[in-house]
Write an enzyme that holds these catalytic residues in place. Structure first.
Site, short mmCIF file in Angstrom:
data_model
loop_
_atom_site.label_atom_id
_atom_site.label_comp_id
_atom_site.label_asym_id
_atom_site.label_seq_id
_atom_site.Cartn_x
_atom_site.Cartn_y
_atom_site.Cartn_z
CG ASN A 45 -1.87 1.13 1.26
OD1 ASN A 45 -1.80 2.04 0.42
ND2 ASN A 45 -2.77 1.11 2.21
NE ARG A 52 -5.73 2.12 -0.83
CZ ARG A 52 -5.65 3.29 -0.22
NH1 ARG A 52 -4.56 3.65 0.40
NH2 ARG A 52 -6.66 4.12 -0.26
CG HIS A 102 -12.99 4.65 2.05
ND1 HIS A 102 -13.73 5.60 2.72
CD2 HIS A 102 -11.70 4.86 2.39
CE1 HIS A 102 -12.91 6.37 3.43
NE2 HIS A 102 -11.67 5.94 3.24
NE ARG A 115 -10.05 13.75 2.81
CZ ARG A 115 -10.01 12.44 2.54
NH1 ARG A 115 -10.84 11.90 1.69
NH2 ARG A 115 -9.11 11.68 3.12
CD GLU A 132 -8.80 -0.09 3.32
OE1 GLU A 132 -8.34 0.32 4.42
OE2 GLU A 132 -9.04 0.65 2.37
#
Ligand code: ADP
Length: 341
Positions: free
Chosen positions: A7, A62, A149, A210, A327
């Site tokens: 990742n 990823r 996601h 955010r 993940e």
């Protein structure tokens, strides 16, 4: 099968080695700057595997943005060219990830697979991914909802079904990934039919820094007031969300501990927005069988879950579960699936 999962972030590389679904090695290189440091870290990982005499059968990468690619893919020269084209849509993430893949193709002879954060959401119908802007402009620039996601939403939906002993192919599920980045996904019969992050990961829920949804007119209004394009980008991505409202922190635990009115308001806005999305997705799905929470906040904070669920009592959702996301494990499953074919 032994698989290395990589990742690569904008300034870090996380790696894990799996033997089947068992994680046998994991580590992280942080504060990396420039190609040379990324490349050196990957060579260190290859060296470490050689020293430990671990022979890997596959490498899973990823990749944040796969554009409209619907499934994880075996990495080829033509795939890399495609990914370079969509890099503009994820300028912080895709370029280092593509460079990482190129380096790994030199370091490892094992087959390599790219697993995209966007892929799970490519099953969305046009009514969910289309923005109501002129269609010519949308087509010209590839402006549509992509969603992110995806690997996490897919993993926790499967985990939740396992927990409550239901067949995912017959369930209406809403998954809430609440971490630093936050998103909600509506999953019908195992497929994503809508998700709150959009063209970029800025849309949707209130996140650590955010803004999530705002009136788009705020952008042009601020620019008329003299804020530069870069400044507006920075405000909405790095100085908004929990941090922006509370003025205290982007970290939920810190915000929840604060006694200030603004911090309390930040938590209120966060939970209210999440509840509104769950309500909207209940409409998209025509009901909800399972509501799933994951991510640092979703998994660990009973108080936040209670506050969100408090808005939804009338919906009488039967199964509400908190699940730890993984993940990397999902990537290993995807890699196996791609190589089996
Ligand atoms: P990332 O999205 O970077 O992987 P995480 O999924 O670990 O991050 O989520 C980080 C967020 O989870 C932070 O806001 C942190 O405060 C929050 N968090 C972790 N544990 C708790 C907890 N027990 N209560 C409330 N928030 C928590």
């Amino acid at each position: 099968m032994k698989a290395l999962v990589l990742n690569v972030g904008s300034s870090s590389i996380k790696y894990s080695v799996f033997d089947g679904e068992k994680r046998i090695l994991t580590g992280i290189f942080e504060r990396l700057r420039g190609n040379a440091q990324f490349s050196l870290s990957l060579r260190k990982i290859a060296g470490l595997l050689a020293r430990k005499r671990i022979r890997i059968d596959a490498v899973g990468h990823r990749v944040v943005h796969g554009g409209t690619i619907e499934k994880p893919c075996r990495i080829t020269a033509s795939l890399l060219r495609k990914l370079e084209k969509v890099s503009e849509l994820a300028p912080l993430h895709n370029p280092p990830q593509i460079r990482g893949i190129r380096t790994c193709r030199k370091l490892f002879s094992a087959p390599q697979v790219a697993v995209f954060d966007t892929a799970f959401h490519q099953a969305m119908p046009a009514r969910a991914y289309t923005y109501a802007i002129p269609s010519g402009i949308a087509a010209n620039y590839g402006i549509r909802r992509y969603g992110f996601h995806g690997t996490s939403h897919k993993y926790v939906a499967h985990e939740a079904c396992r927990k409550v002993k239901k067949d995912i192919r017959k369930q209406k599920i809403i998954t809430c990934h609440l971490g630093n980045g936050c998103s909600v996904t509506a999953i019908k019969n195992g497929k994503s039919i809508d998700t709150s992050m959009g063209f970029t990961p800025l849309e949707g829920l209130v996140m650590g820094t955010r803004s999530g949804d705002i009136d788009p007119a705020i952008v042009t209004f601020l620019m008329e007031k003299g804020f530069s394009r870069q400044k507006v980008y920075d405000i909405l991505n790095h100085r908004s969300g929990l941090l922006g409202i509370s003025g205290v922190s982007n970290d939920m635990r810190t915000v929840m501990k604060s006694k200030s009115k603004k911090a309390k308001l930040a938590v209120d806005v966060f939970c209210y927005r999440a509840a509104k999305y769950i309500g909207a997705y209940a409409a998209a799905l025509g009901g909800v069988d399972i509501l799933v929470f994951t991510g640092g906040i979703g998994e660990h904070s009973l108080a936040i879950r209670k506050k969100i669920i408090g808005y939804l009592k009338h919906m009488k959702i039967k199964n509400i579960v908190a699940v730890k996301t993984d993940e990397e494990k999902m990537i290993v499953r995807e890699v196996k699936e791609v190589l089996r074919k």
